[in-house]
Design a protein around this motif. Structure first.
Motif, PDB file in Angstrom:
ATOM      1  N   ASP A 178     121.770 -54.106 -31.422  1.00  0.00           N
ATOM      2  CA  ASP A 178     120.686 -55.111 -31.119  1.00  0.00           C
ATOM      3  C   ASP A 178     120.794 -55.291 -29.656  1.00  0.00           C
ATOM      4  O   ASP A 178     119.860 -55.893 -29.453  1.00  0.00           O
ATOM      5  CB  ASP A 178     121.464 -56.417 -31.829  1.00  0.00           C
ATOM      6  CG  ASP A 178     120.989 -56.194 -33.237  1.00  0.00           C
ATOM      7  OD1 ASP A 178     120.094 -55.416 -33.933  1.00  0.00           O
ATOM      8  OD2 ASP A 178     121.606 -57.071 -33.969  1.00  0.00           O
ATOM      9  N   TYR A 179     121.760 -54.842 -28.977  1.00  0.00           N
ATOM     10  CA  TYR A 179     121.791 -55.259 -27.543  1.00  0.00           C
ATOM     11  C   TYR A 179     121.767 -53.997 -26.479  1.00  0.00           C
ATOM     12  O   TYR A 179     121.468 -53.869 -25.594  1.00  0.00           O
ATOM     13  CB  TYR A 179     123.182 -55.938 -27.247  1.00  0.00           C
ATOM     14  CG  TYR A 179     123.211 -57.471 -27.575  1.00  0.00           C
ATOM     15  CD1 TYR A 179     122.743 -58.426 -26.802  1.00  0.00           C
ATOM     16  CD2 TYR A 179     123.376 -57.743 -29.003  1.00  0.00           C
ATOM     17  CE1 TYR A 179     122.687 -59.639 -27.200  1.00  0.00           C
ATOM     18  CE2 TYR A 179     123.357 -58.997 -29.460  1.00  0.00           C
ATOM     19  CZ  TYR A 179     122.892 -60.029 -28.349  1.00  0.00           C
ATOM     20  OH  TYR A 179     122.938 -61.357 -28.911  1.00  0.00           O
ATOM     21  N   ARG A 180     122.141 -52.797 -27.241  1.00  0.00           N
ATOM     22  CA  ARG A 180     122.534 -51.626 -26.555  1.00  0.00           C
ATOM     23  C   ARG A 180     121.414 -51.219 -25.480  1.00  0.00           C
ATOM     24  O   ARG A 180     121.674 -50.862 -24.271  1.00  0.00           O
ATOM     25  CB  ARG A 180     122.640 -50.334 -27.499  1.00  0.00           C
ATOM     26  CG  ARG A 180     123.104 -49.006 -26.633  1.00  0.00           C
ATOM     27  CD  ARG A 180     123.201 -48.089 -27.530  1.00  0.00           C
ATOM     28  NE  ARG A 180     124.377 -48.437 -28.736  1.00  0.00           N
ATOM     29  CZ  ARG A 180     124.232 -48.080 -30.103  1.00  0.00           C
ATOM     30  NH1 ARG A 180     123.493 -47.066 -30.436  1.00  0.00           N
ATOM     31  NH2 ARG A 180     125.059 -48.377 -30.876  1.00  0.00           N
ATOM     32  N   ASP A 181     120.007 -51.364 -25.848  1.00  0.00           N
ATOM     33  CA  ASP A 181     118.824 -50.929 -25.091  1.00  0.00           C
ATOM     34  C   ASP A 181     118.415 -52.180 -24.043  1.00  0.00           C
ATOM     35  O   ASP A 181     117.564 -52.204 -23.434  1.00  0.00           O
ATOM     36  CB  ASP A 181     117.717 -50.622 -25.605  1.00  0.00           C
ATOM     37  CG  ASP A 181     118.211 -49.261 -26.368  1.00  0.00           C
ATOM     38  OD1 ASP A 181     118.851 -48.472 -25.783  1.00  0.00           O
ATOM     39  OD2 ASP A 181     117.518 -48.959 -27.447  1.00  0.00           O
ATOM     40  N   ARG A 182     119.009 -53.591 -24.200  1.00  0.00           N
ATOM     41  CA  ARG A 182     118.565 -54.526 -23.661  1.00  0.00           C
ATOM     42  C   ARG A 182     119.790 -55.222 -22.745  1.00  0.00           C
ATOM     43  O   ARG A 182     119.547 -56.129 -21.952  1.00  0.00           O
ATOM     44  CB  ARG A 182     118.501 -55.984 -24.548  1.00  0.00           C
ATOM     45  CG  ARG A 182     117.449 -55.556 -25.582  1.00  0.00           C
ATOM     46  CD  ARG A 182     117.029 -56.526 -26.327  1.00  0.00           C
ATOM     47  NE  ARG A 182     118.141 -57.013 -27.289  1.00  0.00           N
ATOM     48  CZ  ARG A 182     118.458 -58.513 -27.179  1.00  0.00           C
ATOM     49  NH1 ARG A 182     118.061 -59.310 -26.205  1.00  0.00           N
ATOM     50  NH2 ARG A 182     119.350 -58.745 -28.133  1.00  0.00           N
ATOM     51  N   THR A 183     120.808 -54.409 -22.489  1.00  0.00           N
ATOM     52  CA  THR A 183     122.136 -54.944 -21.823  1.00  0.00           C
ATOM     53  C   THR A 183     122.406 -54.043 -20.483  1.00  0.00           C
ATOM     54  O   THR A 183     122.328 -52.708 -20.599  1.00  0.00           O
ATOM     55  CB  THR A 183     123.285 -55.467 -22.418  1.00  0.00           C
ATOM     56  OG1 THR A 183     123.631 -54.196 -23.210  1.00  0.00           O
ATOM     57  CG2 THR A 183     123.014 -56.600 -23.336  1.00  0.00           C
ATOM     58  N   SER A 184     122.565 -54.475 -19.420  1.00  0.00           N
ATOM     59  CA  SER A 184     122.853 -53.503 -18.191  1.00  0.00           C
ATOM     60  C   SER A 184     123.758 -54.355 -17.176  1.00  0.00           C
ATOM     61  O   SER A 184     123.760 -55.659 -17.527  1.00  0.00           O
ATOM     62  CB  SER A 184     121.618 -52.848 -17.555  1.00  0.00           C
ATOM     63  OG  SER A 184     120.938 -53.899 -16.995  1.00  0.00           O
ATOM     64  N   LEU A 185     124.465 -53.698 -16.378  1.00  0.00           N
ATOM     65  CA  LEU A 185     125.345 -54.372 -15.326  1.00  0.00           C
ATOM     66  C   LEU A 185     124.231 -54.678 -14.133  1.00  0.00           C
ATOM     67  O   LEU A 185     123.597 -53.924 -13.712  1.00  0.00           O
ATOM     68  CB  LEU A 185     126.450 -53.717 -14.924  1.00  0.00           C
ATOM     69  CG  LEU A 185     127.808 -53.792 -15.581  1.00  0.00           C
ATOM     70  CD1 LEU A 185     128.714 -52.991 -14.959  1.00  0.00           C
ATOM     71  CD2 LEU A 185     128.021 -55.344 -15.767  1.00  0.00           C
ATOM     72  N   VAL A 186     124.554 -55.851 -13.429  1.00  0.00           N
ATOM     73  CA  VAL A 186     123.937 -56.216 -12.230  1.00  0.00           C
ATOM     74  C   VAL A 186     124.917 -55.610 -11.000  1.00  0.00           C
ATOM     75  O   VAL A 186     125.747 -55.927 -11.004  1.00  0.00           O
ATOM     76  CB  VAL A 186     123.547 -57.731 -11.960  1.00  0.00           C
ATOM     77  CG1 VAL A 186     122.877 -57.927 -10.574  1.00  0.00           C
ATOM     78  CG2 VAL A 186     122.826 -58.107 -13.297  1.00  0.00           C
ATOM     79  N   PRO A 187     124.375 -54.735 -10.266  1.00  0.00           N
ATOM     80  CA  PRO A 187     125.203 -54.138  -9.238  1.00  0.00           C
ATOM     81  C   PRO A 187     125.721 -54.981  -8.152  1.00  0.00           C
ATOM     82  O   PRO A 187     125.005 -56.324  -8.055  1.00  0.00           O
ATOM     83  CB  PRO A 187     124.173 -53.193  -8.428  1.00  0.00           C
ATOM     84  CG  PRO A 187     123.127 -52.845  -9.273  1.00  0.00           C
ATOM     85  CD  PRO A 187     122.962 -54.232 -10.282  1.00  0.00           C
ATOM     86  N   GLY A 188     127.014 -54.700  -7.634  1.00  0.00           N
ATOM     87  CA  GLY A 188     127.532 -55.616  -6.414  1.00  0.00           C
ATOM     88  C   GLY A 188     128.992 -55.370  -6.616  1.00  0.00           C
ATOM     89  O   GLY A 188     129.685 -54.845  -7.472  1.00  0.00           O
TER      90      GLY A 188
END
Length: 212
Positions: free
Chosen positions: A62-72
């Motif tokens: 449900d989340y795999r294609d909708r979540t990512s890390l914001v770089p920093g």
């Protein structure tokens, strides 16, 4: 333990259909090796991984294609795009993929509540109460949002030299601002500002102009 502590807000609001970026920083032990970030969702049925930077297949479908890390630097900030209505009402927390017991809940009892809304924020207008025809004035419009990398687009219905900027209000909240240098005319009736969000929704604010 791989990670010593995390910093992230206790609550954030996400607009359905848009993105939300949950700010997060981790502070590792001096002797720790490089670690991977995982985010968990806590529900009555138990906890579920919604993001895993080491093994993406471990995340819920449900989340795999909708979540990512914001770089920093030392970032564990999570981006959810698009936000869904059923993302709200639950608790979220980060951890380390290499060690399931190293996470913000087990170590520090820290979680984040995500509140979702269908209603975008309405922009705010700032201008002088009374203007003089032909004398340059500054008019500003701003709106608060939680989608830092895809802010709402602001548009004013008057022409003029334009400046745009984003201000980090902390806690995942941002203020998008547009300012124009505007030449008032007696023919002008009102000033309007329209905010167009990442999901295509719009909101608007209008105010009368007093010009002498």
């Amino acid at each position: 333990l791989v990670c010593q502590r995390w910093e992230f807000p206790t609550e954030i609001v996400g607009l359905v259909g848009s993105c939300v970026e949950i700010p997060c920083k981790f502070y590792p032990h001096e002797r720790s090796t490089t670690s991977s970030t995982v985010w968990y969702l806590e529900r009555l049925s138990g906890y579920h991984q919604i993001f895993n930077s080491r093994k993406s297949s471990s995340a819920s479908t449900d989340y795999r294609d909708r979540t990512s890390l914001v770089p920093g630097n030392n970032s564990c900030s999570l981006r959810i795009d698009p936000v869904r209505r059923d993302d709200g009402g639950d608790e979220y927390y980060p951890g380390i993929a290499e060690d399931e017991d190293t996470n913000a809940w087990k170590q520090e009892k820290m979680t984040l509540g995500l509140r979702v809304t269908d209603t975008p924020n309405i922009p705010e207008l700032t201008r002088n109460g009374e203007m003089v025809e032909g004398r340059p004035e500054k008019v500003s419009c701003s709106v608060v949002h939680t989608c830092g990398s895809n802010p709402p687009s602001l548009r004013l219905n008057k022409a003029g030299q334009t400046e745009r900027r984003s201000v980090d209000l902390s806690g995942g909240n941002w203020r998008e601002i547009i300012t124009i240098r505007y030449i008032p005319s007696h023919e002008d009736g009102e000033i309007q500002c329209t905010a167009t969000y990442h999901n295509g929704q719009t909101s608007q604010m209008a105010a009368p102009l007093i010009i002498r």
